[in-house]
Structure formats: structure tokens, C-alpha cells
Design an enzyme around this catalytic site. Structure first.
Site, PDB file in Angstrom:
ATOM      1  N   SER A 138      -0.636  -4.627   2.091  1.00  0.00           N
ATOM      2  CA  SER A 138       0.097  -3.362   2.044  1.00  0.00           C
ATOM      3  C   SER A 138       1.581  -3.656   1.871  1.00  0.00           C
ATOM      4  CB  SER A 138      -0.117  -2.571   3.347  1.00  0.00           C
ATOM      5  OG  SER A 138       0.732  -1.445   3.407  1.00  0.00           O
ATOM      6  N   TYR A 151       1.147  -1.453  12.805  1.00  0.00           N
ATOM      7  CA  TYR A 151       0.514  -1.620  11.500  1.00  0.00           C
ATOM      8  C   TYR A 151       1.274  -2.633  10.648  1.00  0.00           C
ATOM      9  CZ  TYR A 151      -1.623  -0.435   7.008  1.00  0.00           C
ATOM     10  OH  TYR A 151      -2.278  -0.495   5.801  1.00  0.00           O
TER      11      TYR A 151
END
Length: 253
Positions: A138, A151
Site C-alpha cells: 500500500s 495500518y
């Protein structure tokens, strides 16, 4: 369960029950791979495998016994592994209000799970003579932002495992790649992150006419893994045009 002809190229996609994982399974099947569709939700992967002519394998990447079952189903040879299983949990809370269990879950699936699946399937990837490990990271694995520490820490972990694995396998017939998507609008990612709160889940995409969708990322994955064996797409960052950076998004209200 669908049998795999010996000459057929094979691929494993984890987290194949929805979103990028399901789209990737479809793209790889169209490219000629027999796809092992791995995920926890058996009903979904059975439907997907029937659609693409693949094999459903119930697998929780955070459970070693479950991962061993995946390796057994795949057998002694594998061409492509797409480590897609991952996720964000616990909303967008600052570190001062962080939920320890949510952080553990994120690290468990995005880092430990990725490691366990890769470790279990590496012998089969090496045996293929031209294996590919593609980890779905990501843009959150490259920059910090408020409310996202759990995250971003986990996805930084994904990136570092990817880089380390490439160094460790430099003399083996296995290429190691990462795709790092930015803003992708899928049916579940935001809902899972915000415990089913649809308003919060959709707020990230407010005013963005064209965020990426799962097919955009899956198409890029299929391209990456299909390059000639001497070509390694070590890292591909993919964003919608509207997202110039993590904090700079063109929105029209």
C-alpha cells in the site's frame, strides 16, 4: 475440486473472497493460470473457483495449520503467489487512543500471515524454475498519516519483508515484487476498517470522481507477474489520477 493439468501454470491468490483478491483471480485465470483461490469464506471462494475454473482452498493466513493445508493443496510446484490477504482494523484513531487488539490483528495478517504463506510455498515456487512472489502492499507502507499508525506500521512491515526476501532469494529462480495501491474503492476495505460504518467508510472517497477499483490493481498484477523471467517489477505504486499524494486529493463537491 478442479484437477490441474500438469502443464498448466498455477497461481495462489490469498484473500480471494472479495475486492482485489477476487479480481486478481479472474485476471490470472484469463491469462491461462489455474488459480488456487484461498480465503476464509468458503462459500465465496467456491463460487469464484467455479467461475474461473480454479480450486477453492479454505485458508486463514494467520493460522499455521491452515496455511499448511494450502501448501498441501498446491503440491510441489507453483508459478505465482499473490499475497493479497490483509486489511485495516480499528478505524482511524490516533496513537493515544489506539486499540491494542486491532494493531495486533493488522500486524498478524499483513506481516505474519504474509510470512507464513510465503514460507510454506517457497519450495514449490523454487521448484517451478521461475516463481514469482507478489505482495500487495500500500502507499500507506511508504508514508505516515494521522490516525493511521497501526495500518501504516503494518504495511511498512509488508514492504520490508518484500525487500528482505528479494535479497535472500537473489540467487534463486524466484522474483519478488510488490504493488502498492493508493486510493482503491472496494466493497469491503473501508467497512471492515470502520466496523461496518458505511458513512465513515465512504468518507475517504467523498468528491473523488474516479478512485481506483479492484480491476485496475488486478490488471497491473497480471501484467507484473507475466513479464519475461529476466524482468522483475520490484515495486509498482499505482494511484488514481486524483490522488497526487496521500494528503493531496482532488475532490469536487
Amino acid at each position: 475440486m478442479t484437477s490441474t493439468p500438469p502443464a498448466t501454470r498455477t497461481a495462489v491468490v490469498t484473500g480471494a473472497s472479495s475486492g482485489i483478491g477476487a479480481a486478481t483471480a479472474r485476471h490470472l485465470a484469463r491469462a491461462g493460470y489455474h488459480v488456487f483461490c484461498a480465503a476464509r469464506r468458503v462459500d465465496r471462494i467456491e463460487q469464484l473457483a467455479a467461475e474461473v475454473g480454479g480450486t477453492p482452498v479454505a485458508c486463514d493466513v494467520t493460522d499455521e495449520a491452515s496455511v499448511a493445508g494450502l501448501a498441501a493443496a498446491v503440491g510441489g510446484r507453483l508459478d505465482v503467489l499473490v499475497n493479497n490477504a490483509g486489511g485495516a482494523f480499528g478505524g482511524a484513531t490516533p496513537v493515544a487512543e489506539a486499540d491494542s487488539d486491532a494493531w495486533r490483528r493488522m500486524y498478524d495478517v499483513n506481516v505474519i500471515g504474509l510470512m507464513q504463506v510465503t514460507r510454506a510455498l517457497l519450495p514449490a515456487l523454487v521448484a517451478s524454475g521461475d516463481g514469482v512472489v507478489l505482495n500487495v502492499g500500500s502507499t500507506a507502507g511508504r508514508i505516515a498519516y494521522e490516525g493511521g499508525a497501526g495500518y501504516t506500521a503494518a504495511k511498512h512491515g509488508t514492504q520490508v519483508v518484500n525487500e528482505t526476501l528479494r535479497l535472500e532469494l537473489f540467487d534463486q529462480p524466484v522474483r519478488v515484487m510488490e504493488i502498492a495501491p493508493g486510493m482503491v474503492k472496494t466493497e469491503e476495505f473501508g467497512l471492515v476498517r470502520f466496523d461496518g460504518d458505511e458513512e465513515k467508510a465512504m468518507a475517504a472517497y467523498a468528491g473523488v470522481a474516479e478512485p481506483l477499483v479492484a480491476d485496475d490493481v488486478a490488471e497491473a498484477i497480471a501484467w507484473m507477474v507475466s513479464r519475461p523471467s529476466h524482468v522483475s517489477i520490484d515495486e509498482l505504486v499505482i494511484r488514481p489520477k486524483a490522488q497526487a499524494a496521500q494528503h493531496k486529493v482532488h475532490r469536487v463537491f
